[in-house]
Design a protein around this motif. Sequence first.
Motif, mmCIF file in Angstrom:
data_model
loop_
_atom_site.group_PDB
_atom_site.id
_atom_site.type_symbol
_atom_site.label_atom_id
_atom_site.label_comp_id
_atom_site.label_asym_id
_atom_site.label_seq_id
_atom_site.Cartn_x
_atom_site.Cartn_y
_atom_site.Cartn_z
ATOM 1 N N LYS A 27 -39.918 -31.259 -5.291
ATOM 2 C CA LYS A 27 -40.793 -32.894 -4.901
ATOM 3 C C LYS A 27 -40.506 -33.752 -4.825
ATOM 4 N N ALA A 28 -39.853 -33.931 -6.456
ATOM 5 C CA ALA A 28 -38.804 -35.071 -6.845
ATOM 6 C C ALA A 28 -37.344 -34.856 -5.763
ATOM 7 N N LYS A 29 -36.703 -33.254 -5.600
ATOM 8 C CA LYS A 29 -35.593 -34.056 -4.614
ATOM 9 C C LYS A 29 -35.483 -34.724 -3.633
ATOM 10 N N ALA A 30 -37.267 -33.938 -2.527
ATOM 11 C CA ALA A 30 -36.738 -34.436 -1.695
ATOM 12 C C ALA A 30 -37.300 -35.951 -1.232
ATOM 13 N N GLU A 31 -37.954 -36.662 -1.761
ATOM 14 C CA GLU A 31 -38.778 -37.714 -2.080
ATOM 15 C C GLU A 31 -37.471 -38.688 -2.207
ATOM 16 N N LYS A 32 -36.346 -38.490 -3.261
ATOM 17 C CA LYS A 32 -35.106 -39.069 -3.722
ATOM 18 C C LYS A 32 -34.187 -39.061 -2.752
ATOM 19 N N ARG A 33 -33.903 -37.619 -1.450
ATOM 20 C CA ARG A 33 -33.258 -37.887 -0.195
ATOM 21 C C ARG A 33 -33.833 -38.929 0.062
ATOM 22 N N ALA A 34 -35.299 -38.515 0.845
ATOM 23 C CA ALA A 34 -35.918 -39.935 1.525
ATOM 24 C C ALA A 34 -35.832 -41.483 1.442
#
Length: 148
Positions: A123-130
Amino acid sequence: MFSKLFVFAVCFVTPSRGFVSQSTCKSTCRDTVKALMATEKPQELTGWGLDDELWNTLPNGAVRDLRRFVRTGKDELAQNRIETLIEINEYRRGSMTDESTWFEASRAWEFGKNVKAIEAKEKAKAEKRAKVKARREKAEAEAEAASA
């Protein structure tokens, strides 16, 4: 100390002399050792959320750890251990109290904890990518607006 020495003498010396059968001695010695080792729960543990029902079903290692933490004054470790034991107890099914159930429950708890950690990382990686994508799109829109 004397009581433990007495139990040792009864359990191991008596069967070798032949006064009591081996099987009788094993069961009575096991009961005697449990009775000697079973003492009341330290009062500090009640204040930290450990109830009598959970205390009576804990495996020997957990009881030993909690008593040691209280005896040595490591309150934070005891509180963390109690929280963990309460969480593991939630994984238990039914009213089985043997230690194998605790081992299975602790494995399930660890697995669930690992899955939650992996999900949190994803989830943290997805937020960072977003965020990176939003910054890039914003920069592209500003560049396009400046060139127009």
